[in-house]
Design an enzyme around this catalytic site. Structure first.
Site, mmCIF file in Angstrom:
data_model
loop_
_atom_site.group_PDB
_atom_site.id
_atom_site.type_symbol
_atom_site.label_atom_id
_atom_site.label_comp_id
_atom_site.label_asym_id
_atom_site.label_seq_id
_atom_site.Cartn_x
_atom_site.Cartn_y
_atom_site.Cartn_z
ATOM 1 C CB SER A 84 -5.902 -2.776 0.387
ATOM 2 O OG SER A 84 -5.444 -1.459 0.190
ATOM 3 C CG ASP B 61 -1.286 4.238 2.634
ATOM 4 O OD1 ASP B 61 -1.019 4.910 1.628
ATOM 5 O OD2 ASP B 61 -2.291 4.432 3.340
ATOM 6 C CG ASP C 41 1.709 -8.063 18.473
ATOM 7 O OD1 ASP C 41 0.606 -8.453 18.901
ATOM 8 O OD2 ASP C 41 2.349 -7.127 18.985
ATOM 9 C CG HIS D 72 -1.372 8.472 4.668
ATOM 10 N ND1 HIS D 72 -1.627 9.398 3.683
ATOM 11 C CD2 HIS D 72 -1.938 7.304 4.242
ATOM 12 C CE1 HIS D 72 -2.311 8.826 2.697
ATOM 13 N NE2 HIS D 72 -2.507 7.554 3.016
ATOM 14 C CG HIS E 259 -2.061 4.984 -3.493
ATOM 15 N ND1 HIS E 259 -1.139 5.380 -2.541
ATOM 16 C CD2 HIS E 259 -3.099 4.441 -2.799
ATOM 17 C CE1 HIS E 259 -1.605 5.108 -1.329
ATOM 18 N NE2 HIS E 259 -2.790 4.520 -1.457
ATOM 19 C CG PHE F 186 -3.036 -11.289 14.770
ATOM 20 C CD1 PHE F 186 -3.041 -12.471 15.500
ATOM 21 C CD2 PHE F 186 -3.107 -11.367 13.389
ATOM 22 C CE1 PHE F 186 -3.087 -13.702 14.867
ATOM 23 C CE2 PHE F 186 -3.148 -12.596 12.746
ATOM 24 C CZ PHE F 186 -3.142 -13.767 13.484
ATOM 25 C CB SER G 45 -6.385 2.374 -0.327
ATOM 26 O OG SER G 45 -5.060 2.779 -0.089
ATOM 27 C CG ASP H 188 -2.077 0.943 1.105
ATOM 28 O OD1 ASP H 188 -1.938 1.968 0.420
ATOM 29 O OD2 ASP H 188 -3.139 0.657 1.688
ATOM 30 C CD GLU I 146 -3.259 -3.221 2.395
ATOM 31 O OE1 GLU I 146 -3.288 -2.064 1.946
ATOM 32 O OE2 GLU I 146 -4.109 -3.657 3.188
#
Length: 551
Positions: A174, A335, A304, A339, A377, A288, A111, A61, A330
């Site tokens: 996604s 992403d 995790d 951001h 993207h 999770f 997305s 992503d 993914e």
């Protein structure tokens, strides 16, 4: 896990404070031989012209070409190399193309619309998923009759096992593209929906996850959207902010379990490993975190699972079906790191994403499995400044800017890293390597944005050669459907793979250990030292491709 990443980065920052030039690279014969070796490989390359028993798509992503390159450098430097010469797992894929990412109504996409393109084969509008462009954002009543089908749905219809593995919430745009039909991509649970769309019959994404299709493997975050409001979280039982959120009182996990024999639900890494290795398990849901999974550097390796763990577990379960499988994976936190304007987070996520690709390449045969790696993207992320070879990817440019102050090689076109004090702040090498450091941005926005650039497609396996040139993003879904002889290409005319009847024997599960180790590869070279300041898709597909059957 954060401590391990910090130690590694501190180590290569000290090691690479000086630019190094391998002496052998000064000899033209070095480059001639390197090119000759690549040419010999290319001359022997033969497309695999059979159908694909298995289909895998890896989605980074926000993983634009600049992110891929920066990830390659980071991976190499973490392994003790200079950086850019170190190949990623996806670099070994023999076929490549570029994907045009625009959506029907936006030059710069999100997305949701892109997921509809590469997963369903149809371009659509901003913030809508699994519907055609005739549907309108946030208008529930435009959903019905405009639903589109995913390749994963078609794979399930053909008898294959199907699954999704994600480093965000499984209700994220996604992965949702594989199963959902919604005009608003943030309707994660019913508590996120206004009253009107609920009255008009629209369903939240979590509900559609278990009702729209029969998914064998569901791995990622998003627990809170699956349980009744107030239900304590198993990992954070005393945190009222992490309880279930469903207003309809439904326990969607229990509903999913009751539908399937051989089904199991897990919420931590140890349970994931145990259940994925159990041959009686044919349906596995693992959630999770209450919302998104943790960033790789913040992940507890005992509790995790990494994205590589999820990929390996999914392949163990899905490979039990002799008819094959479809898997969507993914790297969604790449992403999120962008951001936030925090390149450290984005790139360390991308390194883990590449390790998941490498794991799948070991478990799935190239002869019967089409594997595609791409992005939805890109981002306004770049790195420049004429940095010297071997400079840390998070380091400073060798010369100061016109204001007399240093600047980082990595910068963002916009984002929260903008400082509006009228004077650009000084930045030190130590600051630039802090995992929470936000690179400077040219324009102030709360969340750094995506861009409209083309993204890369990497492919290997049966029919991978069809991914070439510059294509519309929705072409990816059509290649996958054709390779798998799925609707609308059931008359594909492709012979089955030569080893179709070969039982799948995954490699030894590498996730059975409870400690994380990092293997470091050091390349010994003689160096000189320099001082450093620091669209060919179908024009019209058959009607069956476009529309979801009404119920």
């Amino acid at each position: 896990m954060q401590g391990a990443w910090v130690l590694l980065l501190l180590g290569f920052r000290l090691q690479l404070s000086l630019s190094v030039i391998p002496v052998e690279e000064e000899n033209p014969a070095f480059w001639t031989q390197k090119a000759a070796d690549a040419l010999n490989v290319a001359k022997k390359l033969q497309p695999i012209q059979t159908s694909a028993k298995n289909l895998i798509i890896f989605l980074g992503d926000g993983m634009g070409v600049a992110t891929v390159t920066a990830t390659r450098i980071l991976k190499g430097q973490l392994e003790g190399n200079l950086g850019p010469e170190t190949p990623l797992a996806m670099d070994h894929f023999p076929y490549m193309a570029l994907s045009k990412t625009y959506s029907v109504d936006r030059q710069v996409p999100d997305s949701a619309s892109t997921a509809t393109a590469y997963l369903c084969g149809v371009k659509t509008n901003y913030k809508t998923i699994g519907v055609s462009a005739a549907a309108r954002f946030d208008q529930c009543n435009t959903t019905f009759g405009n639903e589109v089908l995913s390749v994963m749905y078609r794979a399930k219809k053909a008898g294959k096992s199907v699954g999704v593995g994600d480093h965000t919430r499984v209700q994220h745009a996604s992965p949702a593209g594989t199963y959902v039909h919604t005009v608003t991509s943030n309707w994660y649970g019913d508590a996120d929906m206004p009253a009107l769309p609920l009255q008009e019959g629209c369903k939240d994404i979590a509900t559609q996850l278990i009702s729209n299709m029969d998914i064998n493997v569901i791995l990622g975050g998003g627990r809170k959207y699956m349980f009744p409001a107030g239900t304590p979280d198993p990992e954070y039982p005393n945190d009222v902010n992490e309880t279930g959120t469903r207003l309809d009182g439904k326990n969607l996990v229990q509903e999913w379990l009751s539908k399937h024999q051989g089904s199991q639900y897990v919420w931590n890494r140890q349970e994931l490993i145990q259940k994925s290795l159990d041959p009686s398990v044919t349906y596995l849901m693992g959630l999770f975190e209450p919302v998104d999974t943790k960033f790789e550097i913040q992940r507890d390796p005992l509790m995790d699972p990494s994205l590589k763990d999820m990929t390996e577990a999914a392949l163990h379960v899905l490979s039990r079906n002799p008819k094959g499988f479809y898997l969507f994976v993914e790297g969604g936190r790449i992403d999120r790191g962008h951001h936030l304007g925090t390149a450290y987070l984005a790139l360390t996520e991308a390194v883990m994403f590449d390790s998941a690709i490498e794991r799948a390449s070991l478990q799935a045969s190239e002869q019967d499995t089409l594997t595609i790696v791409t992005a939805d993207h890109s981002h306004v992320f770049s790195f420049g400044g004429y940095t010297l070879r071997g400079t840390s990817i998070f380091g400073l440019a060798p010369l100061n800017a016109l204001d007399g102050k240093p600047y980082t090689s990595i910068l963002y076109g916009n984002g929260p890293g903008y400082v509006g004090t009228g004077e650009r702040p000084n930045v030190t090498d130590a600051e630039s390597h802090d995992p929470s450091y936000q690179q400077q941005a040219a324009v102030p926005v709360k969340s750094e944005t995506t861009v409209g650039k083309d993204v890369a497609i990497f492919a290997r396996g049966p029919q991978a050669h069809l991914l070439h040139g510059v294509q519309e993003q929705n072409y990816i879904a059509h290649v996958m459907a054709f390779a798998g002889c799925l609707e609308p290409y059931t008359d594909c005319g492709l012979a089955p793979p030569a080893d179709e009847n070969r039982p799948t024997t995954p490699v030894q599960n590498s996730t059975t250990t409870t400690t994380t180790t990092t293997t470091t590869t050091t390349t010994t070279t003689t160096t000189r030292v320099q001082n450093s300041a620091s669209s060919l898709g179908p024009a019209t597909a058959p009607l069956a491709w476009h529309y979801w059957p009404r119920r």
